[in-house]
Design a protein around this motif. Structure first.
Motif, short mmCIF file in Angstrom:
data_model
loop_
_atom_site.label_atom_id
_atom_site.label_comp_id
_atom_site.label_asym_id
_atom_site.label_seq_id
_atom_site.Cartn_x
_atom_site.Cartn_y
_atom_site.Cartn_z
N ILE A 25 2.54 45.10 -53.42
CA ILE A 25 3.29 44.33 -52.42
C ILE A 25 2.45 43.16 -51.93
CG2 ILE A 25 4.30 44.41 -50.11
CD1 ILE A 25 4.88 47.43 -50.69
N ILE A 26 1.18 43.41 -51.63
CA ILE A 26 0.31 42.34 -51.14
C ILE A 26 0.15 41.25 -52.19
CG2 ILE A 26 -2.09 41.82 -50.52
CD1 ILE A 26 -2.14 44.49 -49.01
N THR A 27 -0.01 41.68 -53.46
CA THR A 27 -0.13 40.68 -54.53
C THR A 27 1.09 39.78 -54.58
OG1 THR A 27 -1.58 42.09 -55.89
CG2 THR A 27 -0.33 40.37 -57.03
N GLN A 28 2.29 40.36 -54.50
CA GLN A 28 3.51 39.55 -54.55
C GLN A 28 3.63 38.64 -53.33
OE1 GLN A 28 5.47 39.27 -57.17
NE2 GLN A 28 6.57 37.64 -56.08
N LEU A 29 3.25 39.15 -52.16
CA LEU A 29 3.27 38.30 -50.97
C LEU A 29 2.32 37.12 -51.12
CD1 LEU A 29 3.39 41.02 -48.15
CD2 LEU A 29 5.24 39.45 -48.78
N ARG A 30 1.14 37.37 -51.67
CA ARG A 30 0.19 36.26 -51.87
C ARG A 30 0.72 35.27 -52.90
NH1 ARG A 30 -2.38 33.79 -50.68
NH2 ARG A 30 -4.55 33.84 -51.36
N VAL A 31 1.34 35.80 -53.96
CA VAL A 31 1.93 34.91 -54.98
C VAL A 31 2.94 33.97 -54.33
CG1 VAL A 31 3.53 34.88 -56.94
CG2 VAL A 31 1.53 36.38 -56.98
N GLU A 32 3.68 34.48 -53.34
CA GLU A 32 4.71 33.68 -52.68
C GLU A 32 4.16 32.86 -51.52
OE1 GLU A 32 8.38 35.59 -51.92
OE2 GLU A 32 8.38 36.68 -53.83
N GLY A 33 2.84 32.89 -51.33
CA GLY A 33 2.23 31.98 -50.37
C GLY A 33 1.96 32.56 -49.00
N TYR A 34 2.23 33.84 -48.78
CA TYR A 34 1.94 34.45 -47.48
C TYR A 34 0.45 34.75 -47.36
CZ TYR A 34 6.95 35.08 -46.75
OH TYR A 34 8.30 34.86 -46.57
N GLY A 35 -0.08 34.58 -46.17
CA GLY A 35 -1.45 34.98 -45.90
C GLY A 35 -1.49 36.45 -45.50
N ILE A 36 -2.56 37.14 -45.86
CA ILE A 36 -2.76 38.53 -45.46
C ILE A 36 -3.92 38.56 -44.48
CG2 ILE A 36 -3.18 40.89 -46.24
CD1 ILE A 36 -0.57 39.68 -47.27
N VAL A 37 -3.69 39.07 -43.29
CA VAL A 37 -4.70 39.02 -42.23
C VAL A 37 -5.02 40.43 -41.73
CG1 VAL A 37 -4.11 36.68 -41.50
CG2 VAL A 37 -2.89 38.62 -40.51
N PRO A 38 -6.21 40.62 -41.13
CA PRO A 38 -6.66 41.97 -40.78
C PRO A 38 -6.35 42.44 -39.37
CG PRO A 38 -8.48 40.44 -40.58
CD PRO A 38 -7.30 39.63 -41.03
N SER A 39 -5.66 41.64 -38.56
CA SER A 39 -5.46 42.05 -37.16
C SER A 39 -4.02 41.77 -36.72
CB SER A 39 -6.43 41.32 -36.24
OG SER A 39 -6.12 39.94 -36.18
N TYR A 40 -3.59 42.53 -35.71
CA TYR A 40 -2.26 42.31 -35.14
C TYR A 40 -2.14 40.91 -34.56
CZ TYR A 40 -1.70 47.42 -35.31
OH TYR A 40 -1.61 48.73 -35.70
N GLU A 41 -3.22 40.45 -33.91
CA GLU A 41 -3.18 39.16 -33.21
C GLU A 41 -2.92 38.00 -34.16
OE1 GLU A 41 -5.57 41.41 -32.97
OE2 GLU A 41 -5.15 42.22 -30.96
N GLU A 42 -3.51 38.08 -35.35
CA GLU A 42 -3.36 36.98 -36.31
C GLU A 42 -2.03 37.03 -37.06
OE1 GLU A 42 -7.20 36.15 -38.62
OE2 GLU A 42 -7.48 38.20 -37.89
N ALA A 43 -1.41 38.20 -37.10
CA ALA A 43 -0.23 38.40 -37.95
C ALA A 43 1.05 37.91 -37.28
CB ALA A 43 -0.09 39.87 -38.31
N ASP A 44 1.92 37.31 -38.09
CA ASP A 44 3.27 36.95 -37.63
C ASP A 44 4.24 38.12 -37.83
OD1 ASP A 44 2.60 34.15 -37.06
OD2 ASP A 44 2.40 33.97 -39.24
#
Length: 441
Positions: A25-44
């Motif tokens: 899932i993370i690989t596909q999200l990155r392929v589509e341009g989403y950033g993966i972040v390690p904290s709730y505060e940074e995440a949309d």
């Protein structure tokens, strides 16, 4: 990745098979341009990949969902607990989307819906490595060879969550494994619900890897993986007769001399109540045969004590099996009911106090066996894959140790070595779980 790209937080719970789902899932999200972040505060938005196999795992997953909602507010849920969507919504009605395991496209689709891209994604400026995004350290990786399971063990609800066995074509698995090795992976951990059954659903269909024919079958897969020049470790192997064909590959050094075999019990009566596959097999004879072919083989297993109907005699049969089998690595669980499992309706439940007494006796028995088997390695040389290096030395694993579930090898000298190195170690001490030694230079 553009700083304006939407960002996704990711929580992955459960077993290595769920970890592989998270990686996809993370690989596909990155392929589509989403950033993966390690904290709730940074995440949309936050994705929670849940586990729902036993009550404790279900509670942990529900708590993780609640925390993500409280800390972030936008939550997408997937994984094994996702098949119980009503349970999740009853407690957390704010969840945006719920899907079951292996629902990669639906998860990515939910993220697209609730967190659309602000600008078009440019694949040329947001590259993903060919092997995909891995959540393990770069020197080892899990390779999932199939989904689901054809067995109907009475204590298990995995088939209701992940469905029947669906094997991946052997060429596809080999291509993934080869790509991982080319990216620097030193150890491939082969996982599934039932590795022994690999290819049964495809009737061992002929496939191709590198232009050469290969059957989609356990032995041929192991033989091909053994050509890649890295450690290959087999997990979740049921003790069927055809597994005997893989042991010579271990003796030849093509596959690690390590088998993770979930025996679960030794009493024929309890195994029948559990509806275990291979329940009628003479497992002690099979273990002796394996050790005759490959004396250095490491055998790990898991067991359940206190299963409904288990008598003191059944438990004594199990203890006697431990003494005779002399397994190297063992886990044990006191039986607990799992919602939806057939075992819940069995007669003669074992009282909690007796369950825990038996668990304690079991673990004490196995601790003595494990300590002696490790003590026998003192003075020997073992090959070690280094997992950690600091000012105090290094920590790694031998052929006998899978990451996170088995023991470790502690070195008092880490100078000149790095994470991912294969080194030779002289064993000087041992305890119930771990080895200690000096680096051989």
């Amino acid at each position: 990745m553009s700083s304006s790209a939407p960002k996704v937080g990711f929580i992955s719970l459960g077993c290595p098979k769920a970890l592989v789902d998270s990686e996809r899932i993370i690989t596909q999200l990155r392929v589509e341009g989403y950033g993966i972040v390690p904290s709730y505060e940074e995440a949309d938005l936050v994705v929670v990949n849940t586990c729902g196999f036993i009550d404790e795992a279900k509670a942990e997953s529900l708590n993780a969902i609640g925390e993500a909602i409280q800390e972030n507010g936008k939550v997408v849920v997937t994984g094994c607990l996702g098949v119980k969507a009503d349970d999740i919504r009853a407690l957390h009605p704010q969840v945006l989307s719920i899907t079951g395991p292996q629902a990669y496209e639906q998860v990515v689709g939910a993220v697209r819906t609730h967190l659309p891209q602000i600008k078009a994604h440019d694949p040329y400026t947001s590259l993903v490595p060919p092997q995909g995004i891995k959540l393990t350290p770069r020197h080892y990786a899990y390779v999932k060879i199939s989904e689901g399971c054809n067995h109907r063990c009475s204590f298990c609800i995995i088939p209701s969550m992940r469905g029947d066995l669906v094997s991946r074509p052997v060429g596809e698995v080999m291509d993934e494994a080869q790509g991982l090795v080319e990216s620097g992976v030193k150890e491939l951990l082969i996982i599934s619900q039932d590795t022994s059954a690999y290819g049964v659903d495809l009737k061992y269909k002929l496939d191709f890897w590198g232009g050469r024919p290969m059957k989609t079958r356990m032995r041929e897969l192991c033989s091909g993986l053994g050509e890649l020049g890295v450690w290959v470790r087999l997990h979740y192997v049921y003790p069927y007769p055809h597994v005997d064909q893989v042991i010579p590959l271990m003796a030849e050094g093509k596959v690690l001399p390590y088998l993770d075999v979930p025996f679960q019990h030794a009493s024929p009566r309890i195994l029948k109540l559990m509806r275990r596959p291979a329940a009628a097999e003479n497992n002690l004879a099979r273990i002796r045969a394996w050790r005759a072919i490959c004396p250095d083989i490491t055998l790990r297993s898991t067991f359940i004590v206190g299963f409904p109907g288990e008598t003191e005699q059944d438990f004594q049969i199990l203890l006697e099996f431990l003494e005779q089998a002399q397994l190297d690595r063992v886990g044990c669980f006191a039986y607990s009911p799992v919602q939806g499992a057939a075992a819940n309706s069995l007669a003669d439940p074992v009282p909690e106090e007796i369950k825990h007494q038996r668990h304690q006796v079991f673990m004490e028995t196995q601790a003595r066996i494990s300590a002696q088997r490790l003590q026998d390695k003192v003075g020997r040389m073992v090959e070690v894959l280094v997992d950690q290096v600091d000012e105090h030395g290094a920590v790694g694993r031998s052929h006998a140790d899978a990451p996170e579930i088995d023991g470790q090898v502690y070195l008092d000298d880490g100078d000149g070595i790095a994470v991912g190195d294969l080194v030779h170690v002289q064993v000087t001490e041992a305890d119930e779980h771990d080895l200690y030694g000096h680096l051989i230079r």
